[in-house]
Design a protein around this motif. Sequence first.
Motif, PDB file in Angstrom:
ATOM      1  N   ILE A   1       0.845  -1.206   0.000  1.00  0.00           N
ATOM      2  CA  ILE A   1       0.000   0.000   0.000  1.00  0.00           C
ATOM      3  C   ILE A   1       0.879   1.254   0.000  1.00  0.00           C
ATOM      4  O   ILE A   1       0.620   2.209  -0.735  1.00  0.00           O
ATOM      5  N   PHE A   2       1.936   1.210   0.786  1.00  0.00           N
ATOM      6  CA  PHE A   2       2.859   2.351   0.844  1.00  0.00           C
ATOM      7  C   PHE A   2       3.493   2.600  -0.539  1.00  0.00           C
ATOM      8  O   PHE A   2       3.522   3.728  -1.030  1.00  0.00           O
ATOM      9  N   LEU A   3       3.968   1.514  -1.168  1.00  0.00           N
ATOM     10  CA  LEU A   3       4.608   1.655  -2.486  1.00  0.00           C
ATOM     11  C   LEU A   3       3.603   2.118  -3.546  1.00  0.00           C
ATOM     12  O   LEU A   3       3.933   2.913  -4.426  1.00  0.00           O
ATOM     13  N   GLN A   4       2.367   1.621  -3.437  1.00  0.00           N
ATOM     14  CA  GLN A   4       1.341   2.038  -4.399  1.00  0.00           C
ATOM     15  C   GLN A   4       1.010   3.517  -4.232  1.00  0.00           C
ATOM     16  O   GLN A   4       0.766   4.223  -5.211  1.00  0.00           O
ATOM     17  N   ALA A   5       1.000   3.979  -2.984  1.00  0.00           N
ATOM     18  CA  ALA A   5       0.761   5.407  -2.740  1.00  0.00           C
ATOM     19  C   ALA A   5       1.891   6.224  -3.365  1.00  0.00           C
ATOM     20  O   ALA A   5       1.640   7.232  -4.043  1.00  0.00           O
ATOM     21  N   LEU A   6       3.125   5.748  -3.193  1.00  0.00           N
ATOM     22  CA  LEU A   6       4.283   6.435  -3.780  1.00  0.00           C
ATOM     23  C   LEU A   6       4.177   6.478  -5.313  1.00  0.00           C
ATOM     24  O   LEU A   6       4.447   7.502  -5.935  1.00  0.00           O
ATOM     25  N   LEU A   7       3.782   5.345  -5.871  1.00  0.00           N
ATOM     26  CA  LEU A   7       3.663   5.259  -7.332  1.00  0.00           C
ATOM     27  C   LEU A   7       2.588   6.214  -7.840  1.00  0.00           C
ATOM     28  O   LEU A   7       2.790   6.914  -8.851  1.00  0.00           O
ATOM     29  N   THR A   8       1.460   6.258  -7.144  1.00  0.00           N
ATOM     30  CA  THR A   8       0.373   7.150  -7.559  1.00  0.00           C
ATOM     31  C   THR A   8       0.846   8.599  -7.510  1.00  0.00           C
ATOM     32  O   THR A   8       0.607   9.374  -8.448  1.00  0.00           O
ATOM     33  N   ILE A   9       1.546   8.955  -6.427  1.00  0.00           N
ATOM     34  CA  ILE A   9       2.061  10.332  -6.297  1.00  0.00           C
ATOM     35  C   ILE A   9       3.058  10.616  -7.429  1.00  0.00           C
ATOM     36  O   ILE A   9       3.005  11.672  -8.076  1.00  0.00           O
ATOM     37  N   THR A  10       3.955   9.659  -7.674  1.00  0.00           N
ATOM     38  CA  THR A  10       4.956   9.840  -8.743  1.00  0.00           C
ATOM     39  C   THR A  10       4.280  10.068 -10.093  1.00  0.00           C
ATOM     40  O   THR A  10       4.670  10.965 -10.854  1.00  0.00           O
ATOM     41  N   LEU A  11       3.265   9.256 -10.380  1.00  0.00           N
ATOM     42  CA  LEU A  11       2.565   9.386 -11.664  1.00  0.00           C
ATOM     43  C   LEU A  11       1.899  10.756 -11.780  1.00  0.00           C
ATOM     44  O   LEU A  11       1.900  11.367 -12.849  1.00  0.00           O
TER      45      LEU A  11
ATOM     46  N   PHE B   1      -2.053   2.615 -17.570  1.00  0.00           N
ATOM     47  CA  PHE B   1      -1.172   2.232 -16.465  1.00  0.00           C
ATOM     48  C   PHE B   1      -1.507   3.043 -15.217  1.00  0.00           C
ATOM     49  O   PHE B   1      -1.531   2.502 -14.103  1.00  0.00           O
ATOM     50  N   ALA B   2      -1.785   4.341 -15.416  1.00  0.00           N
ATOM     51  CA  ALA B   2      -2.144   5.189 -14.271  1.00  0.00           C
ATOM     52  C   ALA B   2      -3.450   4.691 -13.647  1.00  0.00           C
ATOM     53  O   ALA B   2      -3.559   4.600 -12.412  1.00  0.00           O
ATOM     54  N   ALA B   3      -4.417   4.348 -14.516  1.00  0.00           N
ATOM     55  CA  ALA B   3      -5.708   3.851 -14.001  1.00  0.00           C
ATOM     56  C   ALA B   3      -5.496   2.538 -13.247  1.00  0.00           C
ATOM     57  O   ALA B   3      -6.066   2.323 -12.167  1.00  0.00           O
ATOM     58  N   TYR B   4      -4.662   1.669 -13.810  1.00  0.00           N
ATOM     59  CA  TYR B   4      -4.369   0.375 -13.176  1.00  0.00           C
ATOM     60  C   TYR B   4      -3.717   0.585 -11.801  1.00  0.00           C
ATOM     61  O   TYR B   4      -4.123  -0.025 -10.807  1.00  0.00           O
ATOM     62  N   SER B   5      -2.716   1.473 -11.750  1.00  0.00           N
ATOM     63  CA  SER B   5      -1.999   1.730 -10.489  1.00  0.00           C
ATOM     64  C   SER B   5      -2.946   2.316  -9.451  1.00  0.00           C
ATOM     65  O   SER B   5      -2.956   1.884  -8.288  1.00  0.00           O
ATOM     66  N   PHE B   6      -3.750   3.302  -9.871  1.00  0.00           N
ATOM     67  CA  PHE B   6      -4.663   3.951  -8.938  1.00  0.00           C
ATOM     68  C   PHE B   6      -5.703   2.953  -8.438  1.00  0.00           C
ATOM     69  O   PHE B   6      -6.011   2.893  -7.245  1.00  0.00           O
TER      70      PHE B   6
END
Lengths: 249, 173
Positions: A15-25, A37-42
Motif C-alpha cells: 500500500i505504501f509503495l502504491q501510494a508512492l507510485l500514484t504520487i509519482t505518476l 497504467f495510471a488507471a491500473y496503479s490507482f
Amino acid sequence: MWMRVISRHLWELGIFLQALLTITLLVKRSSRKFPFFAAYSFFCFVKSSVMYVLVFYKRQSISLEHWMQGYWIAEVVGIILGFGVIYEVFRKLLNSYSALHALANAVFKWAFVVLTVLGFVVLYVQLSPGHAPDAGAMYLVEEAVRTTEVGLLLFLFLFAGAFGLHWRQSIFGIALGFGLFISIELMALTLRSYLPESFNIVRSIAFNTSLLLWLGYLLIPESATQDRDMPKLAQLEQWNQALMELIHQ
Amino acid sequence: MMITMIVLAIALCAIALLYFAVRSRRIHAGGQPVRSLDLQAFRTLMDRDDETFLRNKVPRWDFWRLKRRRIAVTMKYVGRIASNAAAVLQMAEAARQNADAEVAEMAAQVVDMATQIRMQCMVAFAKLTAEFLFPSLQLTPAMLAPTYQALREKVLRLGSLEPQNAAPLATAI
C-alpha cells in the motif's frame, strides 16, 4: 501465524509503495502519457487500501458472500485494466514505426486469438472431471487470463527483440514490472494447490517487486544514447582480409 | 498435469526473457553498436553464379563443406546489417521529433527502410539456415544488398540535414 504476520506486513508495504507510485505518476504527469497504467496503479492502490481496512478493522461489518463478490469484481476490473496496460505498451512501443504497424497489429491479433484459445484449454482441462477445482473456479479463470497476458507480453518482447526496437525507459519499466508480476502470479496460481499457504505471500512479493521496478524506472532519468561504437579501419581491413582468404580457400 | 507443465513453462520462459531483455538493455545502454560493412564482399558472398560454378566443378561433399562455410560468413554479414539497421532505427526515431519538417520526413523514410531491412534480415536468416541444413537447396536470395545501399544513401542525406547526430552514423555504416 507467522505467515499471517508476513502477509500483513507485505500488504502494508504494498500500500505504501502504491501510494508512492500514484504520487509519482501525478507529479511527473505520467498519467497523461500512460492513462491505462495510471488507471491500473490507482485502482490497485484503492483496492488494496479498502481491502486492508475491511480485513483488519471492519471484518464483522461485511458478510463472506459480499466479500467474495467484491473481491472477484475487483479482480476482473484489475485484469481488464491489465490488458489495457499491455495494449498501451504495444501502442507506445510501435508508435514510431509505421512500417511495422500493419504486421504488428496482425501478429498481435493472432497471438491474442491463439492465447485466448490456450486460456480456454487451460480452463477446460482444469475444470474437467478428475481435476476438481480446489480454490474456486474463479482462480482457474484467472489462471487462464494470466496465461493470455503472459503470452502477449512474451510476444511483445520477442517482436521488439527481432526488430531491434528501442524501448523507452518508462515503457520498458512498465512492461518489465508488469511482466514479472503476472509471470510469478501465473506460477503461483498454477502451483496454488501444492503451496496453498505461501500463495498470497508469493503474490505480494511479486507485486511489491513490480512496484519497486515501476518506481525505479519512472524516477531514474533516461540515459543519453549518443555514444556509438565506431569501427576502427584496421579492424575492418583485417576482417575483410580474413573473409577473402576464407572465400578463396 | 500436462497443461500445468505447459503453463509453468510459459511463465518460466517469460521470466527468462525478461532477464535477457534487462541484460541486453544494459549492454546496449550507450547505443546500438555500429559496424561498417563491405557491401562488395557481401554481394560476392550472395552471388549465385559462383555457387553454380562450384557445384559443377567440385565433388558434392566438398561443395557442401564450402557452401556451409560461405553461409556461416554470410550470416555474420546479415547479422551486421541487422545490427546496423537497429542502430539506424534508434537514431532515426529520435530524429523524427526534429522541429525541421524536412529532417523529420527524411527520418520517417529512414525508419521505414530500416524496419524493412530488419524484416528482410529475418527472412535471410531463415533461408540461410535452411541452406546450411540442406546445402543442395538454392533459395532466392533476399534483396538485402540493394536495400542496404539505399538505406546508406538515405542516412547520408539525413546526415547532411542533421550533421550533429546523423552524420557520424552515416559514415560508420
